[in-house]
Design an enzyme around this catalytic site. Structure first.
Site, PDB file in Angstrom:
ATOM      1  CG  HIS A 139      -1.689   1.277   1.385  1.00  0.00           C
ATOM      2  ND1 HIS A 139      -2.658   1.696   0.497  1.00  0.00           N
ATOM      3  CD2 HIS A 139      -1.617   2.251   2.349  1.00  0.00           C
ATOM      4  CE1 HIS A 139      -3.157   2.846   0.895  1.00  0.00           C
ATOM      5  NE2 HIS A 139      -2.538   3.207   2.010  1.00  0.00           N
ATOM      6  CD  GLU A 205      -6.929   4.459   3.980  1.00  0.00           C
ATOM      7  OE1 GLU A 205      -6.243   5.197   3.270  1.00  0.00           O
ATOM      8  OE2 GLU A 205      -6.735   4.291   5.204  1.00  0.00           O
ATOM      9  CG  ASP A 239      -8.970   5.571   8.269  1.00  0.00           C
ATOM     10  OD1 ASP A 239      -9.699   6.241   9.023  1.00  0.00           O
ATOM     11  OD2 ASP A 239      -7.874   5.993   7.847  1.00  0.00           O
ATOM     12  CE  LYS A 259      -6.396   8.645   5.687  1.00  0.00           C
ATOM     13  NZ  LYS A 259      -6.545   7.245   5.246  1.00  0.00           N
ATOM     14  CD  GLU A 363      -3.389   0.669  -2.317  1.00  0.00           C
ATOM     15  OE1 GLU A 363      -2.407  -0.097  -2.403  1.00  0.00           O
ATOM     16  OE2 GLU A 363      -4.215   0.628  -1.385  1.00  0.00           O
TER      17      GLU A 363
END
Length: 414
Positions: A139, A205, A239, A259, A363
């Site tokens: 990651h 996440e 997350d 976040k 990603e």
């Protein structure tokens, strides 16, 4: 009374017939909380309110329970039980396993079982502090290549310490809670100045969270060898991340508003003891500073599925994680920072080396430049109305155990 009887071959079966093969057999027994029943342990499709455990054991005139923990279970949170420590955790687990494996206990205990579908599960513990790490080599390397394509993917410190940031405990929510699309400042590279509005790059996440039970003393670091003395168990964790807000705000400091709006965790907490069969060596970490040294196997073989609107889009393997949870805990406290009951620290995004093992849409879509397919169409980041589910499983003594899932639906910005 169940018609099943114990056999001499293989593990003794539980009298809860439906537990076999469910992922919630006597080798698992995760804990959750329902306001009407207090703390419960799950067995197959049922849950047993633990406040009645001591009573039903004594009613059957078994060996006396050495300590009565019933006052810890008639609570709206796991925290009092978490604070009781490893001896209480182990004794309760032994009593549960003995009860569910004893066929003569069925008539006494079965009336107290509650179907899981009838529960109104809440956040299982009061979160004291929340820290999120960045423990996956794949990651971290992917993110570096996406955001800094002309530089080394990993910053110089990454292989030497578990990088992390301090999150916001007050926005940790239980699985099933809807997540509102956050607003904030955004500044894409092609725009001259920032604007304010809803995030255009809402992401997930896929992570694991570790729940602290026993606190530590301010000024005294916790060594890697004391991990199981302080950490009770594991939750699935999402997350949620606003990548455009995060990208504009995190230089030169760390993540903040991108976040802090929501972090989802599973309603069931899997005890570390249930994951003994999932222990796995770290993937060639090499030498680290003495305070980060661990006895192998220090990692866990936990399979993750990322599900978008009913379709599996990725299968990240926790076995590929570079930093172990014991190392995260040691680094978190090495400066003397203390632990509190209910502290939650997370692994960071779980990603493997293959594209279908990436645990974030950042990603999977390579920063939005390479869409992936889901639901028969191209996707990049999360859209309003999307439902995300994270699923977890691991080797157990009786086949695979199923950790608590993490579910959340995206609501439009206000």
């Amino acid at each position: 009374m169940s018609s099943a009887t114990p056999t001499a071959e293989g593990p003794r079966p539980s009298w809860v017939d439906e537990a076999a093969g469910s992922g919630f057999d006597v080798d698992h027994l995760p804990l959750g909380v329902d306001p009407r029943h207090g703390v419960l342990a799950r067995i197959g499709p049922y849950a047993l309110p633990l406040a009645v455990l001591t009573t039903v054991v004594e009613q059957r005139a078994e060996r006396p329970v050495s300590r009565d923990h019933s006052d810890l279970f008639a609570q709206p949170t796991l925290n009092p039980f978490l604070a009781a420590g490893p001896e209480a955790w182990a004794e309760t687990r032994r009593t549960l396993q003995r009860t569910f494996l004893d066929f003569t206990a069925e008539d006494t205990v079965r009336p107290h079982l509650v179907p899981v579908e009838d529960l109104d599960l809440v956040l299982p513990f009061e979160v004291a502090d929340y820290v999120d790490f960045y423990a996956s080599l794949d990651h971290a390397s992917n993110v570096g290549r996406i955001l800094r394509p002309d530089s080394e993917p990993l910053l110089p410190n990454w292989r030497h310490l578990p990088v992390g940031y301090h999150g916001r405990a007050g926005t940790v929510v239980v699985s099933g809670t809807d997540v509102r699309r956050p607003s904030g400042q955004r500044k894409p590279p092609h725009e001259a100045s920032p604007t304010f509005g809803p995030t255009r790059r809402l992401d997930l996440e896929a992570e694991l969270g570790f729940v602290v039970g026993v606190p530590s003393t301010l000024g005294e670091p916790v060594p890697t060898s004391a991990f199981a003395d302080h950490v009770f168990g594991v939750v699935g964790l999402n997350d949620w991340s606003a990548r455009d807000i995060q990208g504009w705000e995190y230089v030169p400091l760390g993540p903040f508003l991108g976040k802090s709006f929501a972090t989802s965790v599973s309603a069931w907490v899997t005890p570390l003891a249930a994951l003994d069969g999932a222990r796995h060596p770290l993937p060639g970490q090499g030498e680290v500073l003495d305070y980060l040294a661990v006895a192998e196997p220090a990692g866990y073989d936990i399979a993750v599925e990322v599900v978008l609107d009913g379709e599996v889009v990725a299968r990240p393997p926790y076995s590929s994680m570079w930093w172990s949870p014991a190392q995260m805990l040691a680094h978190l406290t090495v400066n003397g920072a203390s632990l509190r009951t209910g502290d939650l620290f997370a692994s960071g995004t779980i990603s493997g080396p293959e594209r279908d093992q990436r645990g974030s849409f950042l990603e999977l879509s390579w920063g939005g430049r390479e869409p992936f397919t889901a639901g028969g169409r191209e996707r990049t980041f999360l859209e309003d109305g999307d439902e995300v589910v994270l699923r977890y499983s691991a080797p157990g003594e009786r086949g695979r155990i199923t950790l608590g899932e993490v579910r959340g639906r995206v609501l439009p910005a206000l």
